[in-house]
Scaffold this active site. Sequence first.
Site, short mmCIF file in Angstrom:
data_model
loop_
_atom_site.label_atom_id
_atom_site.label_comp_id
_atom_site.label_asym_id
_atom_site.label_seq_id
_atom_site.Cartn_x
_atom_site.Cartn_y
_atom_site.Cartn_z
N ARG A 98 0.86 -1.18 0.00
CA ARG A 98 0.00 0.00 0.00
C ARG A 98 0.90 1.23 0.00
NH1 ARG A 98 -4.14 2.26 4.73
NH2 ARG A 98 -2.39 3.53 5.44
N TYR A 118 -2.78 11.99 6.62
CA TYR A 118 -3.13 10.80 7.39
C TYR A 118 -2.60 9.55 6.70
CZ TYR A 118 -5.74 7.29 9.87
OH TYR A 118 -6.07 6.21 10.61
N ASP A 149 -4.95 4.00 -0.37
CA ASP A 149 -6.11 4.20 0.49
C ASP A 149 -6.48 5.68 0.53
OD1 ASP A 149 -6.85 2.88 3.83
OD2 ASP A 149 -8.05 4.09 2.45
N HIS A 152 -9.09 6.86 2.18
CA HIS A 152 -9.70 7.12 3.50
C HIS A 152 -10.96 7.99 3.39
CE1 HIS A 152 -5.61 5.92 5.10
NE2 HIS A 152 -6.43 5.21 5.82
N GLU A 180 -8.69 2.27 -2.49
CA GLU A 180 -9.47 1.91 -1.31
C GLU A 180 -10.24 3.08 -0.73
OE1 GLU A 180 -7.09 -0.03 1.59
OE2 GLU A 180 -8.42 0.50 3.24
N GLU A 216 -13.68 -1.69 5.33
CA GLU A 216 -13.11 -1.91 6.68
C GLU A 216 -14.00 -1.32 7.76
OE1 GLU A 216 -9.46 0.36 5.91
OE2 GLU A 216 -10.00 1.50 7.68
N ARG A 241 -13.54 -5.32 2.13
CA ARG A 241 -12.49 -5.24 3.15
C ARG A 241 -12.96 -5.55 4.56
NH1 ARG A 241 -7.80 -3.87 3.62
NH2 ARG A 241 -7.99 -1.97 4.83
N GLU A 244 -4.45 -7.52 4.40
CA GLU A 244 -3.57 -6.45 4.89
C GLU A 244 -2.79 -6.98 6.08
OE1 GLU A 244 -5.72 -3.02 6.11
OE2 GLU A 244 -3.94 -1.84 6.54
N TRP A 282 -14.10 11.65 6.51
CA TRP A 282 -13.02 10.89 7.07
C TRP A 282 -13.08 9.50 6.49
CZ3 TRP A 282 -9.03 8.73 8.14
CH2 TRP A 282 -8.47 8.47 9.40
C1 GCO Z 1 -6.23 0.58 6.67
C2 GCO Z 1 -6.96 1.58 7.49
C3 GCO Z 1 -6.04 2.34 8.39
C4 GCO Z 1 -6.87 3.12 9.36
C5 GCO Z 1 -7.02 2.47 10.72
C6 GCO Z 1 -8.19 3.07 11.45
O1 GCO Z 1 -6.56 0.45 5.48
O2 GCO Z 1 -5.39 -0.11 7.28
O3 GCO Z 1 -7.65 2.48 6.65
O4 GCO Z 1 -5.25 3.16 7.54
O5 GCO Z 1 -6.27 4.31 9.59
O6 GCO Z 1 -7.16 1.09 10.61
O7 GCO Z 1 -8.35 2.50 12.71
MG MG Z 2 -8.18 1.61 4.84
#
Ligand code: GCO
Ligand code: MG
Length: 401
Positions: free
Chosen positions: A147, A159, A209, A211, A235, A261, A282, A338, A401
């Site tokens: 990643r 971030y 990612d 986010h 992602e 996720e 995910r 991951e 976010w």
């Molecule tokens: C990932 C997640 C992390 C997050 C974290 C949040 O893909 O691993 O997006 O980047 O920041 O898991 O708790």
């Molecule tokens: Mg992620």
Amino acid sequence: MRITEARVIVCSPGRNFVTLKIVTEDGVSGVGDATLNGRELAVAAYLREHVVPVLIGRDARNIEDMWQYLYKGAYWRRGPVTMSAVAAVDTALWDILGKVAGVPVYRLLGGRSREGVTVYGHASGSTSDALLSEISHYVRLGYRAVRVQSGVPGLPSVYGVSEGRAYEPASAAVPVESVWDTDRYLDHLPRVFADVRAEFGPGLKLLHDVHHRLTPIEAARLGKSLEPYALTWLEDPVPAELQEGFRLIRQHTTTPLAVGEVFNSIWDCRQLITEQLVDYIRATVVHAGGITHLRRIFDLAAIYHVRSGSHGATDLSPVCMAAALHVDVAIPNFGLQEYMPHSAETDAVFPHGYRFEGGYLHPGEVPGLGVDIDEELAGSYPYRAASLPVSRLTDGTLHSW
Ligand code: GCO
Ligand code: MG
């Protein structure tokens, strides 16, 4: 096989974790991860106050009935707190069943479908040199997928860019506020991947990612601009509550999409899967209701050519990672897992049998999940409040976010 005890253990070996340990009348115990980053105590309270009291006396072997009881019986279905608590119970019961049956849990899920679980690592850097150096580190370790997260010129921090430090998104008790600028990000990212592809060639699987920070048309633009670099997935391009919003991204780009996720039930992704709006789902054991429910999500996904790509950041404990690997090695539509290695202090609290070898993780062959918690050592790491940051635009607007 009656449940006689259930303990909720909150500890912080480098970061916060919540673990449920269930003990049966035969002395066989099982563990489940209940960690919800930034909301750990909410899940611990849900377990202690509303779940543990109803576990005592129930038969640990009736995993499906327990799942239905905790899901439907709560009346207030779904949500990350509830489903993380359900997941912890479910995972612990699968652990117990494997131990009683004398086999690793993956054998109870249909046996091995692959030799090993292909994993991806996290590389990040605020400069091209720092980023390329981190990617090289993973390539040397044998990772087949990485990643890639990059700083953005003009932004003080981004971030997910950890500058070589251990990746730990939850820092201060009160969320840190970071500044985000979509235009700068969209302008910069294609150059990052041009540099990475030029350095590493076409063979290395690259992921990124977002986010959740774009709108669908912005995500469409990004996906299109990254097509020359053949990402394995982009992602969380947008917040995923609006599942049909992904139709707009799909209309404009062939860059594969990975989402999920933050999902905690099949209902969060039913439309995304059945309309083939994503390529990887995910969801993972700790946040999506445990092994029992995650299997249902992946079985639905398999019908629509969607593969798994479970979350595996360090804010999911080794208990979740161990359970995820048993699912990963068994399901037919595995995609990627991951994998962010935990710190040595975390690994000491959670002794486990899974191991990394040649780009694969292996769940191990011991009965059950092959992981436990050292409760005495865990007790030496008390909880400390930590929250995920929030993101604001340059004009101060609170951003997605
Ligand atoms: C990932 C997640 C992390 C997050 C974290 C949040 O893909 O691993 O997006 O980047 O920041 O898991 O708790
Ligand atoms: Mg992620």
